[in-house]
Design an enzyme around this catalytic site. Structure first.
Site, PDB file in Angstrom:
ATOM      1  N   TYR A   1     -11.609  13.915  -6.514  1.00 55.02           N
ATOM      2  CA  TYR A   1     -10.455  13.457  -7.415  1.00 55.02           C
ATOM      3  C   TYR A   1      -9.798  14.804  -8.083  1.00 55.02           C
ATOM      4  O   TYR A   1      -8.584  14.806  -8.332  1.00 55.02           O
ATOM      5  CB  TYR A   1     -11.051  12.592  -8.357  1.00 55.02           C
ATOM      6  CG  TYR A   1     -10.114  12.026  -9.488  1.00 55.02           C
ATOM      7  CD1 TYR A   1      -9.052  11.199  -9.344  1.00 55.02           C
ATOM      8  CD2 TYR A   1     -10.294  12.558 -10.926  1.00 55.02           C
ATOM      9  CE1 TYR A   1      -8.124  10.714 -10.127  1.00 55.02           C
ATOM     10  CE2 TYR A   1      -9.522  11.968 -11.685  1.00 55.02           C
ATOM     11  CZ  TYR A   1      -8.566  11.052 -11.573  1.00 55.02           C
ATOM     12  OH  TYR A   1      -7.564  10.657 -12.575  1.00 55.02           O
TER      13      TYR A   1
ATOM     14  N   ASP B   1       0.777  -1.100   0.007  1.00 54.59           N
ATOM     15  CA  ASP B   1      -0.024   0.049  -0.027  1.00 54.59           C
ATOM     16  C   ASP B   1       0.641   1.322   0.104  1.00 54.59           C
ATOM     17  O   ASP B   1       1.929   1.313   0.723  1.00 54.59           O
ATOM     18  CB  ASP B   1      -0.593   0.015   1.209  1.00 54.59           C
ATOM     19  CG  ASP B   1      -1.902   1.053   1.401  1.00 54.59           C
ATOM     20  OD1 ASP B   1      -1.819   1.917   0.365  1.00 54.59           O
ATOM     21  OD2 ASP B   1      -2.849   0.623   2.138  1.00 54.59           O
TER      22      ASP B   1
ATOM     23  N   LYS C   1      -5.987  16.079  -7.301  1.00 53.31           N
ATOM     24  CA  LYS C   1      -5.046  15.847  -8.662  1.00 53.31           C
ATOM     25  C   LYS C   1      -4.325  17.331  -8.744  1.00 53.31           C
ATOM     26  O   LYS C   1      -3.216  17.424  -8.801  1.00 53.31           O
ATOM     27  CB  LYS C   1      -5.496  15.562  -9.978  1.00 53.31           C
ATOM     28  CG  LYS C   1      -5.994  14.048 -10.117  1.00 53.31           C
ATOM     29  CD  LYS C   1      -4.749  13.495 -10.339  1.00 53.31           C
ATOM     30  CE  LYS C   1      -4.943  11.853 -10.423  1.00 53.31           C
ATOM     31  NZ  LYS C   1      -3.709  10.917 -10.374  1.00 53.31           N
TER      32      LYS C   1
HETATM   33  C1  AKB Z   1     -11.903   9.428 -14.563  1.00 47.74           C
HETATM   34  O1  AKB Z   1     -12.911   9.486 -15.238  1.00 47.74           O
HETATM   35  O2  AKB Z   1     -11.922   9.640 -13.414  1.00 47.74           O
HETATM   36  C2  AKB Z   1     -10.510   9.556 -15.254  1.00 47.74           C
HETATM   37  C3  AKB Z   1      -9.951  10.987 -15.699  1.00 47.74           C
HETATM   38  C4  AKB Z   1     -10.574  11.426 -16.644  1.00 47.74           C
HETATM   39  O3  AKB Z   1      -8.991  11.111 -14.931  1.00 47.74           O
HETATM   40  N1  AKB Z   1     -10.340   8.422 -16.340  1.00 47.74           N
END
Ligand code: AKB
Length: 338
Positions: free
Chosen positions: A152, A52, A156
């Site tokens: 997300y 991990d 990022k």
């Molecule tokens: C997602 O859909 O989360 C990924 C991306 C676009 O980073 N494929």
């Protein structure tokens, strides 16, 4: 021989990257993943570690045993999964990346040289306010619309900044500046489509799902509106971009993070390509309005001119070639479909 660490090696990009590095030669790869390797993956690695990225003692042990020249930090939870489990996403996507940057910086300082750190970011860092603004914006540059609406995307974007900090300002108040540094290089990918693996937990998954369902003779209820448009890339080009950026001389790089892209079809154009190959396929549009809102906040195209001029980025696959020469032959081989 370059010693390379790949996290998330068992994932979609990991598969392609391991193969490409093995073909190139000159790499001793240590692969790390939560899950045991698939058949074929293990043979491409010098060592495969099941573990991990949140396990700091494990990372310290790896850095003590291997003098990594290059880290590809691929492990992450994608956007849909991250929206369902935001605190887990933050732990994996942010704390995991911090752990890897710490590994890289401590190694760089111990060895007194640069450790390259390749970080796949995403179009999810962008946040267009509404579909009309998205249409008007067209191709979006690296510094525009950086107001993501997903956990997300926020993870990022923050980790891009963390990487820049580790590369340029890490412990800037220390009396002495050691020689070794982290050479952070980020790359913002569009949705990726592979002929050999199917993604899980992403919001751009509708494109690979269309293809892989059709090739297996399965009907598909597509979770987006027919007019949905975001950028995509065939997996071999994603691997090519990662290796191209890793190989670029540092003095050519003018930014810490680069857009790369290939083609931007509407969902209906993807459907038409798949249907032309599998005419009996049954597909319906059943938009999930919440996932749709995420896609509506991602740009319909990105401007990758900096990558093109700084390190010679150019995709091999446009939409037509991606389907005709990579995706369709690949899924036919994989599923034995006509
Ligand atoms: C997602 O859909 O989360 C990924 C991306 C676009 O980073 N494929």
């Amino acid at each position: 021989m370059a010693t390379v660490l790949i996290t998330g090696a068992n994932g979609e990009i990991g598969h392609g990257l391991l193969q490409a590095l093995a073909q190139q030669g000159g790499h001793r790869v240590v692969a790390l993943d939560l899950h045991a390797p698939d058949d074929g993956v293990k043979s491409l690695c010098h060592r495969f570690v099941v573990g991990d990225i949140l396990d700091v003692p494990l990372l310290r042990a790896l850095a003590a045993e291997h003098d990594f020249d290059l880290v590809f930090h691929l492990a992450a939870l994608l956007s849909t999964k991250s929206e369902r489990e935001p605190t887990l996403a933050h732990q994996v996507n942010v704390n995991g990346t911090l752990n890897l940057l710490e590994l890289a910086v401590s190694l760089a300082r111990r060895l007194g040289r640069s450790v390259k750190f390749l970080y796949p970011s995403s179009i999810a860092v962008y946040g267009l306010p509404d579909p009309e603004s998205k249409r008007r914006a067209g191709r979006v540059g690296e510094d525009d619309f950086l107001t993501p609406r997903t956990m997300y995307g926020i993870n990022k974007l923050y980790c891009e900044q963390l990487g820049r900090y580790y590369a340029l300002f890490y412990r800037q108040l220390d009396a002495e500046t050691p020689r070794g540094r982290v050479d952070f290089r980020g790359i913002r990918f569009p949705g990726l489509i592979s002929a050999v693996t199917v993604p899980t937990g992403g919001t751009s998954d509708f494109a690979p799902e269309m293809l892989h369902h059709a090739a297996q003779g399965q009907p598909y209820a597509c979770f987006v509106r027919p007019d949905t448009r975001i950028p995509f890339m065939a997996m071999p080009d994603a691997v090519k971009a990662l290796i191209g950026l890793a190989d670029a001389p540092p003095e050519r790089l003018s930014r810490p993070v680069y857009n790369v892209t290939s083609f931007s079809p509407a969902a209906t154009e993807l459907e038409a390509r798949v249907r032309a190959a599998f005419p009996d396929w049954r597909m319906t549009y059943e938009p999930d309005l919440k996932r749709q809102a995420i896609l509506d906040s991602w740009p319909e195209d990105t401007d990758d001119s900096a990558a093109r001029s700084d390190w010679g980025w150019e995709p091999d696959y446009g939409l037509e070639r991606a389907f005709d020469e990579y995706l369709l032959p690949g899924v036919r081989r994989r599923y034995g479909s006509a």
